[in-house]
Structure formats: C-alpha cells, structure tokens
Design an enzyme around this catalytic site. Structure first.
Site, mmCIF file in Angstrom:
data_model
loop_
_atom_site.group_PDB
_atom_site.id
_atom_site.type_symbol
_atom_site.label_atom_id
_atom_site.label_comp_id
_atom_site.label_asym_id
_atom_site.label_seq_id
_atom_site.Cartn_x
_atom_site.Cartn_y
_atom_site.Cartn_z
ATOM 1 N N ALA A 1 55.309 -47.550 50.716
ATOM 2 C CA ALA A 1 55.746 -48.074 49.422
ATOM 3 C C ALA A 1 56.205 -46.951 48.504
ATOM 4 C CB ALA A 1 54.608 -48.856 48.772
ATOM 5 N N LYS B 1 50.168 -41.158 50.072
ATOM 6 C CA LYS B 1 51.220 -41.083 51.078
ATOM 7 C C LYS B 1 51.357 -42.454 51.749
ATOM 8 C CE LYS B 1 50.409 -36.146 51.904
ATOM 9 N NZ LYS B 1 51.670 -35.681 51.286
ATOM 10 N N THR B 2 52.293 -43.254 51.237
ATOM 11 C CA THR B 2 52.485 -44.615 51.742
ATOM 12 C C THR B 2 53.969 -44.914 51.901
ATOM 13 O OG1 THR B 2 52.664 -45.673 49.566
ATOM 14 C CG2 THR B 2 50.431 -45.367 50.451
ATOM 15 N N GLN C 1 53.824 -48.344 60.869
ATOM 16 C CA GLN C 1 52.417 -47.974 60.953
ATOM 17 C C GLN C 1 51.486 -48.778 60.047
ATOM 18 O OE1 GLN C 1 51.796 -43.676 60.942
ATOM 19 N NE2 GLN C 1 53.839 -43.364 61.814
ATOM 20 N N ASP D 1 55.532 -38.348 53.611
ATOM 21 C CA ASP D 1 54.249 -37.700 53.841
ATOM 22 C C ASP D 1 54.305 -36.191 53.719
ATOM 23 O OD1 ASP D 1 53.260 -40.208 54.312
ATOM 24 O OD2 ASP D 1 53.119 -40.001 56.487
ATOM 25 N N CYS E 1 49.122 -49.802 47.675
ATOM 26 C CA CYS E 1 48.188 -49.877 48.796
ATOM 27 C C CYS E 1 47.639 -51.305 48.871
ATOM 28 C CB CYS E 1 47.041 -48.880 48.603
ATOM 29 S SG CYS E 1 45.940 -48.770 50.029
ATOM 30 N N CYS F 1 48.248 -43.350 53.856
ATOM 31 C CA CYS F 1 47.595 -44.613 53.502
ATOM 32 C C CYS F 1 46.097 -44.397 53.272
ATOM 33 C CB CYS F 1 47.815 -45.683 54.558
ATOM 34 S SG CYS F 1 47.291 -47.311 53.993
ATOM 35 N N GLU G 1 65.346 -36.101 65.192
ATOM 36 C CA GLU G 1 64.144 -36.872 65.512
ATOM 37 C C GLU G 1 63.983 -36.963 67.029
ATOM 38 O OE1 GLU G 1 60.970 -38.597 66.044
ATOM 39 O OE2 GLU G 1 61.454 -38.451 63.904
#
Length: 424
Positions: A334, A331-332, A68, A323, A367, A186, A60
């Site tokens: 959660a 794509k979340t 985010q 993602d 969401c 999201c 990374e």
C-alpha cells in the site's frame, strides 16, 4: 503492491535476457533502468510507459511474480498459494525491456549497474526497487529449523502452506509467534498469523489447551494508539501472552526450544514450543548494503532518499521506493501504491529538466490487520502516525467483515489489474 497483457500475449524471450530493444538492436544503456521487478519496480515501469517514456529496462532475475500480502492467509488456511502467483512475463509492461539477471553492484558516478552475469548496464536515470533480504542465518538455528518439524514462516512462499499444516494439526501445547527487531515487510504480519491460529483453535474447541505466546520487539503492539488499543483487546480475547521489548535470539528446531531475550530487563528465557512461526531478520540486499547508495544512518543498509521526494540526496538521477528505501514508514504494498506516482512525477521532472515543484509522499501506508478468519482492522496512517482513512465513512478501527473481503478479494484484484498496470 501499461496495457493489459498475459503470459500468452508475449513471451519472456521477446523482451528478456537478450536485452534487445523493440528494433532488435542490443542495448547496454537505457534512459530509465529499474532494478527489481516486484511490486515497486513493475508499478513504476507501467506508470512511466503510460507517461510516454521509452528506453525503460527492468532488471529482475525471477520468472515468477508473487502477491505476498496473501501469504498470511495461505498460512492461516484461508487462501490457496496458487492465487498469489503469476509469471513475471505477464506483468512486464509492453515495450519495456526485461533483463533476466540479478544486480550485484551500482556505480552512480559512472551511471552503471553490474549484473551477476558481469554485464555492465548504463542508465540516465535509476530507480532502485530490489526489495529486501530475508536473513534466515541472522538468528542462530533458524535457517536449519524453518520448513520442517514444528517451525514455519509465512515470509517464504514455500513455507506458508506448511504453517497451515502445523496450525491445523496442533491440539495442545505451546505455540510461539515471533518478530525480529528492525524494519520488516508488512510489520503486522507476525501478529496476524497468531490471531488466525488462535481463532482456528477457538473454533475447534482446543484454544484453552494451547498456550499462545507473541514475541514483539517494540514497546507496544502497534504504533498508532487507536489500533494499538484494538489489538490489545484482540490479544486479550484469545488469551495471548504478549511479550513486548523482546525477540527470539536462537532456536533449536530438533529440541523444540527457543531463546527469548527481554531487552527491557536484559534477561533471557529458554522456552519450549510445539509450534513456532518465526519471522527472519531483514535488511537491504548485500550489494545495496555495501554500496554507495546506502544510507549511512541505516544499520540495515537501505537506500538513502529524501522521505518526501524519494530522490537520492547526492545523486539526483537516482530514486528508490518500496522495501529497499530507508523511509520511516511501514514496508507495505500500500505504501508503494502511494510512492510510485511520486517517483514517476519527480523522475519525469528530472528527465524534462523542468523547474517544477516536486510531488511529495506523506508516508501513507496501510496494514489490513487480520484478527480472525473473517475479520480485519484496516490501519491506514502517515509519517506522523495520524489515521488517514481511504473510506472516511467506515469505522476501520473496529473489526469488520467487509474489510476482510477487501483484504481477500478486493486488494488482490486492485493489485493485478490496477497497480501493476499503472492505473491506481
């Protein structure tokens, strides 16, 4: 969206770019290499450490870790940007090697990942979690327009505070909120900021002087009927003009005009605006999209995985989540919370060589749909678009203040102190 630690408890240099193990010996091969140190990568790393796995590295390049989901509230004037940020060093689990470089290629046959610094890192098992790419240049004019004038986007931390400036200062005119076609992180966020803005203008007594246009690429406002109907009522309440099967195809920030294409009729309209919140098209990172792990069925280059086991169908030592995974779900963060335990369990089975039944991901995602400055509809559903409530006794198909408190305070705490430490 390991043991507790902070940036002060161990510095980045103790396990970062030098790629040294705890014994100080340089390592170019790891038992588990995780590409990406965002929500998915750190959650998996923490869970693997809790399971006793050693020889883990996270690749990374960023030195800041962002939460985010709160950027929508930053753009809506309901949260400060600072609470969404932590040093990356503070979230890397103990005894996990942090390699502060960006991946540029993967060779699943040789079991190696190449970095921007031309380092070749070997692995026994690979977890792909590099996130996605925001392609600001894919919509003509957007890259040049965003962040100044009348154009902003909550999809970048540097622009989210500017969204609130534009909303706060607008007293009349036309406000346009757009979403591109294709999967986006999201998927509810493009709508949430429209509702936050409209609620603010209503409270300021100026909503009747502002034309609010919401441009959505799908044929409905939401895929699950019960929440679709609720969102239609929200849009009606604010007098929002919803354009379905439509998307912005070009923008001129200087002239404050955008082009809206209606895909159902094939027509285009030039629309003047006084405020534009734009969401950029999104796809897999370039090196993933053109690499051997990409799903040939995905026009956006996302990684091919079995949608239940999250394992690559041709390379059994490769998993993907978050993602970058080509999954038929939103794509979340959660979703990651439910995907990570599946990846870890199935990865451990591969490491052990166990002939055990694999764990399965059911497509759960969530969401929290912000509909006002203090109201949220909590949408939770699976692959089959069936509601899957975490709190069955609460009716989350209605706008609720307690779900707002969960969104603003509960979920961030769960993220920083639970998910990223492998606890939930």
């Amino acid at each position: 969206m390991s043991s507790s630690h902070s940036a002060s408890s161990h510095s980045a240099s103790s396990h970062s770019a030098s790629s040294h193990s705890a014994s100080g010996v340089a390592r170019d091969r790891f038992q588990v290499l995780i590409v990406g140190g965002g929500t998915a990568g750190i959650t998996v790393a923490a869970r693997l450490r809790r399971a006793g796995v050693t020889g883990i590295a996270v690749l990374e390049p960023a030195d800041v870790h962002w939460y985010q989901p709160l950027w929508t509230l930053v753009g809506g004037g309901r949260a400060p940007l600072g609470v969404t940020r932590r040093p990356e060093a503070a979230v890397i689990p103990r005894q996990v090697c942090w390699i502060r470089e960006a991946a540029t290629a993967v060779d699943p046959e040789a079991r190696t990942v190449t970095t921007a610094a031309h380092r070749v890192i070997g692995y026994d098992h690979l977890v792909m979690a590099p996130g996605l790419r925001l392609d600001w240049g894919a919509t003509p004019g957007l890259d040049a327009a965003v962040g100044h004038g009348a154009v902003s986007s909550n999809y970048a931390f540097q622009h989210a505070p500017y969204t609130w400036e534009l909303i706060r200062d607008l007293r009349s005119g036309t406000a346009v909120f757009t979403q591109p076609s294709g999967p986006v992180k999201c998927g509810g966020a493009p709508q949430k900021i429209a509702y936050l803005a409209a609620d603010h203008w209503r409270r300021q007594g100026v909503l009747d002087r502002i034309r609010v246009v919401l441009v959505l690429p799908a044929d409905s406002m939401f895929g699950v009927p019960v929440w679709r109907r609720a969102l239609e009522r929200v849009a009606d309440r604010y007098g929002i003009e919803v354009r379905l099967n439509s998307e912005m195809t070009a923008v001129d920030g200087t002239d404050r005009r955008l082009t809206v294409a209606d895909h159902s009729t094939g027509t285009e309209e030039s629309l003047a605006f006084d405020l534009l919140h734009a969401v950029p098209p999104q796809s897999a990172p370039d090196w993933v999209e053109r690499g051997p792990l990409a799903d040939p069925a995905s026009p956006y280059g996302y990684v091919e995985v079995d949608k239940y086991t999250l394992q690559h169908p041709r390379h059994r030592n490769v998993f993907a989540l978050g993602d970058v995974a080509n999954l038929p779900t939103s794509k979340t963060g959660a979703a990651v919370r439910k995907q990570a335990p599946v990846v870890v369990a199935n990865l451990l089975a591969e490491i052990d060589g166990a002939r055990r039944e694999r764990r399965r991901y059911d497509g759960y995602t969530s969401c929290p749909l912000v509909t006002a400055r203090d109201k949220v509809l909590l949408a939770e559903f699976d692959y089959d678009q069936r509601p899957t409530p975490s709190i069955p006794l609460l009716d989350t198909t209605k706008e609720r203040r307690d779900m707002w408190l969960l969104k603003r305070y509960g979920l961030p705490a769960l993220y920083w102190h639970g998910m990223l430490k492998g606890l939930v």
